[in-house]
Design an enzyme around this catalytic site. Structure first.
Site, PDB file in Angstrom:
ATOM      1  N   GLY A 109       4.927  -5.092  -2.891  1.00 29.65           N
ATOM      2  CA  GLY A 109       3.620  -5.746  -2.981  1.00 29.65           C
ATOM      3  C   GLY A 109       2.531  -4.744  -3.318  1.00 29.65           C
ATOM      4  O   GLY A 109       2.716  -3.529  -3.204  1.00 29.65           O
ATOM      5  N   CYS A 110       1.369  -5.263  -3.702  1.00 34.45           N
ATOM      6  CA  CYS A 110       0.284  -4.384  -4.159  1.00 34.45           C
ATOM      7  C   CYS A 110      -0.305  -3.585  -3.002  1.00 34.45           C
ATOM      8  O   CYS A 110      -0.366  -2.362  -3.037  1.00 34.45           O
ATOM      9  CB  CYS A 110      -0.778  -5.185  -4.895  1.00 34.45           C
ATOM     10  N   PHE A 111      -0.751  -4.286  -1.957  1.00 37.75           N
ATOM     11  CA  PHE A 111      -1.263  -3.554  -0.798  1.00 37.75           C
ATOM     12  C   PHE A 111      -0.164  -2.662  -0.220  1.00 37.75           C
ATOM     13  O   PHE A 111      -0.417  -1.531   0.203  1.00 37.75           O
ATOM     14  CB  PHE A 111      -1.759  -4.535   0.276  1.00 37.75           C
ATOM     15  N   ALA A 112       1.065  -3.180  -0.203  1.00 38.11           N
ATOM     16  CA  ALA A 112       2.184  -2.409   0.342  1.00 38.11           C
ATOM     17  C   ALA A 112       2.368  -1.101  -0.409  1.00 38.11           C
ATOM     18  O   ALA A 112       2.636  -0.049   0.196  1.00 38.11           O
ATOM     19  CB  ALA A 112       3.462  -3.244   0.286  1.00 38.11           C
ATOM     20  N   THR A 113       2.227  -1.140  -1.718  1.00 38.91           N
ATOM     21  CA  THR A 113       2.364   0.086  -2.504  1.00 38.91           C
ATOM     22  C   THR A 113       1.279   1.090  -2.135  1.00 38.91           C
ATOM     23  O   THR A 113       1.558   2.268  -1.855  1.00 38.91           O
ATOM     24  CB  THR A 113       2.281  -0.250  -4.013  1.00 38.91           C
TER      25      THR A 113
END
Lengths: 321, 321, 321, 321
Positions: free
Chosen positions: A130-134
């Protein structure tokens, strides 16, 4: 070498469109099929209008199984069903951009290259983060691996509107979003699950509490992360270990200077900067949510899985302004 | 009742202009003098162009001492010198918007009405709080007074560009600021000093560490505050006490619903919302940095010092969008 | 083939930075020298911070004459003096991005490829067009060449803030520019001169009056043009002739559908759309002011002058959002 | 004097909300009823969240006929049906903000005070002008009345997103609208009808062609108008006549200086500026689309119809930034 034949499933959304933008210009890729039920029969540039002049490809609702790599850009929850109903050759590399396989079920490998590069290079199924996860994982991975932080880790992040996709909603209505700030999913963002899984792999005894405050920002692209916690080591060691951790990474860079969001926008980079103050280690990270946070990282994973240069097709000009 | 004769010193800047906007329409005020060395001789609407049609007043470099109330909107550090060099009648109410007297030196009273109302009502010298300081204090005052939070308090805030004033700088250059996010003065914002002073007054044993991350936002007006720490009491009690703390306040409201920044923009309100999760008490606050964070609060203080209705001249229509 | 050795003079400004962004990733270019008096000794990524991770080049104040191509990104008026004081090999291709040689003095060729391609391919000195000039000329060139419009031509255009460059000014102050609209240089924009020169070349009897209203927009990148006048021919013919005029052009595309600005942003494209109504031919055009309007077109000109593929290094991913 | 009892029908939309914002603070008004079928039972501040702290009023789906003034803020086409189905006292002043009665059918008076003030003062039914229509008419009324312009009149205008209302659509999706420019309804905007009606009243022989290019801007509030045509008189006379035309108007001001959009935003003003060049008379106008272009003008009409001071409740603080 023959070009890699690539298909995209779910090509009409924001992430799907961004994949198409990258794949059309990728020197070792032939984009052979862009699937969309909703837009079938339309030229791709009729939906992603910026592609006018770049391609005459047409959306199809047929599933082309004669591909070397397949990107799934389906809504969360639909990728699993799609793969249950459609069988592909065992040699086909499948890269899923949804949350469905980020738990590494069904032999998927979690596609965060800075952590899992060797596994990705031999994977046939890759679950794109995911974007935030990255952003959060790249901000914190060295700190977790080296146990730099003692106690809870405080994270706040700001996301651009494209993270919410193409669907119309009140929080992405221009009149509402413009010049505004708001919070959502306090301490409970769905990406925390995949983040914690990675952190447990980096440190089997990882147990720092993660307190994440996600903001909606009034801009289109980008994710900013600020993360901090009590520093348990010398700041010099931290800086050295961060530099070392990412020294071979082509996209993730630790800056000596303060960073700002736009440095990363429209690139596949993750830019990181470190600060020490009041006994706290503070880490900033900036990515483009649609690139390093989604389609760019997916192409990076494809490059790795096919033994291409990791940056192939990803030398992207920043927007800068 | 005769109207209050008011002067503004430093009327050409952003805060000075906002004071003029408010004072021109204040029903019990006669704005008699707007001082500016740099703009003397110009009509006020030549500098604050939105005032065209509202007033024919002209900037002067003479200091009119025949005023009942005087607002100082000078750069930080210049108010003290100004008052050393210019004597006013003891009856003149002086409201300074700089940092110079926020330590309550020289008999100034710290002008945060929600905390110091009775003192303000009898004050002749009022030191108007800073913008971030206003948002953070109003977000946390009940929590500090009732000792709801145990241990460090984590604060992050986002400010609009007008907080940086009229002066040109790279961080307020449109091409740089637009669609961008950046951080400044990590854990070290100059407003922490006045915040801690208030918190010590609310709780003599106050000793929570305040960790404040200030962001530059890509919007013009407004300050958003998120503050949280470990909750030491029932959330029901917190909500009740917050409501009670602000129940008589005309501008500060505790919302049952989630809030967003634009609810407060172009008003003198401070909107607050509370959440409890993961053992943390989380408090959000939204203000307009030029109004409740500067000129609006200054007029509120004037109203109190002159025994007027607290909201006089401050029923401002929100921008809403 | 050996790579083309390239130098940039004036590399610290917005246009210079954009040139560097393009040249670093250009497959047939070796960027050997980036000149800047103001920033000499600094790494290029310290000034253009988005380039972190892309290059370790350092600004120099020495002029490297051992280059095959030289880009001049100096302030208007300084290019001429620079070339008077610095002699280069006759084989060096000089591409000037200022206004200094757009009158084709000193053997410069006006570098608008859609009009002057064959001359550019053999030129050693190329004067790169202005940003508004590029948009307006591409919008109107077929109409002028075919005399589609009778009488005055009405043009209005909106430019992003980067068109005003890095220099700080009130009209690019974020608090002023944000959410605002204003006009400048009514009917008198400096680009009209080069536009009229081209139109006279397309039609020796060209005499339509050009009435151009330029707007400052509250966005960073992009130029939008609307141009119209009384249609003197069938709309079918117009559409055919526009398509034909640009049919071999790799960057300029006539759209069947309505266009919007962001389709072109962060690309070297010029997108055009046509409409007929009330007896008027209406032409819309969208470009990125820093790319097709400046640095991108300069690289396109270099490609042509060196016999490279015209799109080399210019397959740029659009920002899209 | 007793306060005027006021009701709003269709109070949940953007225009309805703006009416509520104005009426709540209007010193001579008691807002007794806010009608909304979709939001009935909710507190008004739950929908218009910026009103938290200003009112405890609740939306109702009952129609309160015991009102002195009634504002209809219904979708275009629904006002007529509403009035067919609901009878009000002959003394009730009805102000409709839709297009339904702008042709002055059913005894409605067209509510543009600068043109129709005396008729509005005795009207019981007032049709409030459209937003673009207000800007364009005020920009051009003196020029039409005095026949300053010979031949076609060229108009372009830019509107903020709130003009498109609360409904979700692709062109108001933040990711699409942000940093973008686009055109709609070329030469065919629905407001041209009411504009031409007024111009025929100002000059029975009015026959200039009006060519209007409407832009969608990437801001929330405001309308900018540029209008020009061949000047048929001395510019001195034009300026004098414009000043004279609006000399008694409390909201419409002719500026000596260049204007910009934000001067008018969040006010009920219309600011106008004039220029002469290349034989053209150029007129700029700026209004807030939700205020002078809708709700503000509606309240101004109410003030006139009830013999109140024209500016009552409309001394609004500009957003300025």
């Amino acid at each position: 070498m023959d070009k890699i034949k690539v298909g995209v499933i779910g090509g009409a959304g924001y992430t799907g469109g961004e994949l198409v933008r990258l794949l059309l210009f990728h020197p070792q890729v032939e984009l052979v099929s862009i699937h969309s039920n909703s837009q079938k029969g339309k030229k791709v540039y009729e939906v992603h209008q910026d592609l006018l002049g770049d391609s005459e490809l047409v959306f199809t609702d047929e599933i082309n199984k004669n591909v070397d790599a397949l990107f799934l850009a389906l809504p969360h929850g639909e990728a699993k069903g799609f793969l249950d109903n459609n069988e592909f050759l065992p040699s086909t590399v499948i890269i899923d951009l949804s949350t469905d396989f980020r738990d590494e079920s069904d032999n998927f490998v979690y596609g965060l290259p800075e952590i899992n590069k060797s596994r990705i290079m031999t994977a046939k199924k890759i679950a794109n983060p995911g974007c935030f996860a990255t952003g959060i994982q790249l901000a914190l991975a060295p700190a977790i691996a080296h146990r730099f932080i003692d106690g809870p880790i405080h994270i706040n992040g700001i996301t651009g509107s494209t993270g919410a996709g193409k669907k119309l909603s009140e929080t992405t209505h221009f009149s509402e979003r413009n010049q505004n700030v708001s919070i959502y999913k306090l301490f409970d963002h769905q990406h925390l699950k995949e983040i914690k899984k990675t952190f447990h792999e980096l440190d089997m005894e990882f147990k720092n509490n993660l307190l994440f405050v996600p903001y909606r920002g009034n801009f289109s692209r980008g994710i900013w992360i600020t993360a901090y916690g009590t520093l348990d080591r010398s700041f010099e060691e931290v800086k050295d270990k961060y530099q070392a951790f990412y020294s071979d990474e082509p996209f993730t860079h630790v800056s000596d200077k303060e960073i700002m969001l736009k440095q990363a926008v429209n690139t596949n980079k993750c830019l990181i900067s470190l600060q020490e103050k009041e006994g706290q280690l503070v880490i900033y990270a900036a990515i483009d949510n649609l690139l390093k946070g989604a389609a760019g990282q997916a192409v990076q994973n494809m490059n790795l899985a096919f033994g291409l240069e990791e940056k192939a097709g990803l030398n992207l000009k920043s927007i800068a302004f």
